[in-house]
Write a protein that holds these residues in place. Structure first.
Motif, PDB file in Angstrom:
ATOM      1  N   MET A   1     -24.188  70.702  57.930  1.00 31.48           N
ATOM      2  CA  MET A   1     -23.671  70.445  56.653  1.00 31.48           C
ATOM      3  C   MET A   1     -24.512  69.417  55.859  1.00 31.48           C
ATOM      4  SD  MET A   1     -20.048  69.809  54.863  1.00 31.48           S
ATOM      5  CE  MET A   1     -19.759  70.191  53.093  1.00 31.48           C
ATOM      6  N   GLU A   2     -24.476  68.372  56.350  1.00 30.01           N
ATOM      7  CA  GLU A   2     -24.947  66.991  55.570  1.00 30.01           C
ATOM      8  C   GLU A   2     -26.438  67.166  55.758  1.00 30.01           C
ATOM      9  OE1 GLU A   2     -25.456  61.982  56.862  1.00 30.01           O
ATOM     10  OE2 GLU A   2     -23.537  63.295  57.526  1.00 30.01           O
ATOM     11  N   GLU A   3     -27.137  67.592  56.820  1.00 29.41           N
ATOM     12  CA  GLU A   3     -28.495  67.748  56.644  1.00 29.41           C
ATOM     13  C   GLU A   3     -28.991  68.674  55.382  1.00 29.41           C
ATOM     14  OE1 GLU A   3     -31.297  66.127  57.885  1.00 29.41           O
ATOM     15  OE2 GLU A   3     -29.874  64.782  58.711  1.00 29.41           O
ATOM     16  N   GLY A   4     -28.256  69.660  55.701  1.00 33.04           N
ATOM     17  CA  GLY A   4     -28.562  70.763  54.524  1.00 33.04           C
ATOM     18  C   GLY A   4     -28.389  70.115  53.089  1.00 33.04           C
ATOM     19  N   LEU A   5     -27.555  69.402  52.747  1.00 36.71           N
ATOM     20  CA  LEU A   5     -27.291  68.814  51.433  1.00 36.71           C
ATOM     21  C   LEU A   5     -28.262  67.662  51.151  1.00 36.71           C
ATOM     22  CD1 LEU A   5     -23.024  68.425  51.191  1.00 36.71           C
ATOM     23  CD2 LEU A   5     -24.680  69.834  49.728  1.00 36.71           C
ATOM     24  N   ILE A   6     -28.554  66.883  52.050  1.00 35.98           N
ATOM     25  CA  ILE A   6     -29.681  65.759  51.925  1.00 35.98           C
ATOM     26  C   ILE A   6     -31.262  66.693  51.580  1.00 35.98           C
ATOM     27  CG2 ILE A   6     -31.098  64.355  53.383  1.00 35.98           C
ATOM     28  CD1 ILE A   6     -28.628  63.556  54.947  1.00 35.98           C
ATOM     29  N   GLU A   7     -31.207  67.992  52.334  1.00 35.08           N
ATOM     30  CA  GLU A   7     -32.709  68.622  51.935  1.00 35.08           C
ATOM     31  C   GLU A   7     -32.420  68.933  50.557  1.00 35.08           C
ATOM     32  OE1 GLU A   7     -35.545  68.561  53.579  1.00 35.08           O
ATOM     33  OE2 GLU A   7     -34.385  67.079  54.936  1.00 35.08           O
ATOM     34  N   GLU A   8     -31.228  69.676  50.276  1.00 35.85           N
ATOM     35  CA  GLU A   8     -31.117  70.204  48.823  1.00 35.85           C
ATOM     36  C   GLU A   8     -31.183  68.945  47.898  1.00 35.85           C
ATOM     37  OE1 GLU A   8     -27.386  71.997  46.189  1.00 35.85           O
ATOM     38  OE2 GLU A   8     -27.618  72.693  48.375  1.00 35.85           O
ATOM     39  N   TYR A   9     -30.805  68.007  48.098  1.00 34.34           N
ATOM     40  CA  TYR A   9     -30.882  66.623  47.204  1.00 34.34           C
ATOM     41  C   TYR A   9     -32.391  66.401  46.844  1.00 34.34           C
ATOM     42  CZ  TYR A   9     -25.571  65.415  46.288  1.00 34.34           C
ATOM     43  OH  TYR A   9     -24.621  65.546  46.004  1.00 34.34           O
ATOM     44  N   LYS A  10     -33.036  66.174  48.230  1.00 34.80           N
ATOM     45  CA  LYS A  10     -34.613  65.976  47.961  1.00 34.80           C
ATOM     46  C   LYS A  10     -35.193  66.965  47.216  1.00 34.80           C
ATOM     47  CE  LYS A  10     -36.244  64.778  52.156  1.00 34.80           C
ATOM     48  NZ  LYS A  10     -36.187  64.801  53.706  1.00 34.80           N
ATOM     49  N   LYS A  11     -34.930  68.126  47.599  1.00 35.09           N
ATOM     50  CA  LYS A  11     -35.848  69.325  46.784  1.00 35.09           C
ATOM     51  C   LYS A  11     -35.414  69.013  45.275  1.00 35.09           C
ATOM     52  CE  LYS A  11     -36.577  73.933  46.640  1.00 35.09           C
ATOM     53  NZ  LYS A  11     -36.485  75.417  47.450  1.00 35.09           N
ATOM     54  N   ARG A  12     -34.154  69.038  44.993  1.00 33.21           N
ATOM     55  CA  ARG A  12     -33.837  68.928  43.732  1.00 33.21           C
ATOM     56  C   ARG A  12     -34.331  67.593  42.617  1.00 33.21           C
ATOM     57  NH1 ARG A  12     -27.679  68.105  42.760  1.00 33.21           N
ATOM     58  NH2 ARG A  12     -27.664  69.234  44.605  1.00 33.21           N
ATOM     59  N   GLU A  13     -34.215  66.549  43.431  1.00 31.51           N
ATOM     60  CA  GLU A  13     -35.101  65.309  42.994  1.00 31.51           C
ATOM     61  C   GLU A  13     -36.456  65.211  43.120  1.00 31.51           C
ATOM     62  OE1 GLU A  13     -32.400  61.918  44.024  1.00 31.51           O
ATOM     63  OE2 GLU A  13     -30.698  63.364  43.741  1.00 31.51           O
ATOM     64  N   GLY A  14     -36.937  66.153  43.732  1.00 30.61           N
ATOM     65  CA  GLY A  14     -38.740  66.060  43.869  1.00 30.61           C
ATOM     66  C   GLY A  14     -39.043  64.995  44.934  1.00 30.61           C
ATOM     67  N   VAL A  15     -38.410  64.768  45.728  1.00 31.88           N
ATOM     68  CA  VAL A  15     -38.694  63.962  46.931  1.00 31.88           C
ATOM     69  C   VAL A  15     -39.498  64.760  48.022  1.00 31.88           C
ATOM     70  CG1 VAL A  15     -38.071  62.344  48.589  1.00 31.88           C
ATOM     71  CG2 VAL A  15     -36.570  62.442  46.582  1.00 31.88           C
ATOM     72  N   GLU A  16     -40.957  64.368  48.068  1.00 30.79           N
ATOM     73  CA  GLU A  16     -41.790  65.200  48.749  1.00 30.79           C
ATOM     74  C   GLU A  16     -42.262  64.533  50.099  1.00 30.79           C
ATOM     75  OE1 GLU A  16     -44.170  66.917  46.033  1.00 30.79           O
ATOM     76  OE2 GLU A  16     -42.889  68.207  45.218  1.00 30.79           O
ATOM     77  N   GLU A  17     -42.978  64.962  50.834  1.00 33.20           N
ATOM     78  CA  GLU A  17     -43.657  64.152  52.050  1.00 33.20           C
ATOM     79  C   GLU A  17     -44.806  63.292  51.378  1.00 33.20           C
ATOM     80  OE1 GLU A  17     -42.806  63.998  55.448  1.00 33.20           O
ATOM     81  OE2 GLU A  17     -40.923  64.699  54.430  1.00 33.20           O
ATOM     82  N   THR A  18     -45.479  64.032  50.353  1.00 32.99           N
ATOM     83  CA  THR A  18     -46.650  63.278  49.892  1.00 32.99           C
ATOM     84  C   THR A  18     -46.163  61.692  49.370  1.00 32.99           C
ATOM     85  OG1 THR A  18     -45.981  64.219  47.546  1.00 32.99           O
ATOM     86  CG2 THR A  18     -47.789  65.485  48.867  1.00 32.99           C
ATOM     87  N   LEU A  19     -44.812  61.754  48.771  1.00 35.59           N
ATOM     88  CA  LEU A  19     -44.532  60.406  48.435  1.00 35.59           C
ATOM     89  C   LEU A  19     -44.385  59.528  49.784  1.00 35.59           C
ATOM     90  CD1 LEU A  19     -43.510  58.136  46.656  1.00 35.59           C
ATOM     91  CD2 LEU A  19     -41.318  59.285  46.828  1.00 35.59           C
ATOM     92  N   LYS A  20     -43.695  60.168  50.815  1.00 32.77           N
ATOM     93  CA  LYS A  20     -43.880  59.470  52.056  1.00 32.77           C
ATOM     94  C   LYS A  20     -44.982  59.028  52.594  1.00 32.77           C
ATOM     95  CE  LYS A  20     -42.066  60.365  56.910  1.00 32.77           C
ATOM     96  NZ  LYS A  20     -41.427  61.200  57.618  1.00 32.77           N
ATOM     97  N   ASN A  21     -46.179  59.948  52.443  1.00 33.36           N
ATOM     98  CA  ASN A  21     -47.455  59.405  53.011  1.00 33.36           C
ATOM     99  C   ASN A  21     -47.943  58.122  51.940  1.00 33.36           C
ATOM    100  OD1 ASN A  21     -47.317  61.359  55.134  1.00 33.36           O
ATOM    101  ND2 ASN A  21     -48.471  62.780  53.712  1.00 33.36           N
TER     102      ASN A  21
END
Length: 54
Positions: A1-21
């Motif tokens: 549940m927690e991981e799914g919500l985290i991924e949903e929040y990241k997607k909703r807020e536009g947090v992408e792997e490009t920022l990580k890189n």
């Protein structure tokens, strides 16, 4: 549940792997903030679910 919500929040807020890189410290800060908010949300839901059972 927690991981799914985290991924949903990241997607909703536009947090992408490009920022990580591009800027890992910023990405870590944002993701940690999201994790904190998700945990608070889950705690809130569990707390009120227990109250409703009373």
């Amino acid at each position: 549940m927690e991981e799914g919500l985290i991924e949903e929040y990241k997607k909703r807020e536009g947090v992408e792997e490009t920022l990580k890189n591009r800027n890992q410290p910023e990405w870590v800060g944002i993701v940690n903030n999201i994790k904190q908010r998700v945990r608070k949300f889950i705690q809130h839901k569990l707390f009120f679910a227990e109250i409703e059972e009373l």
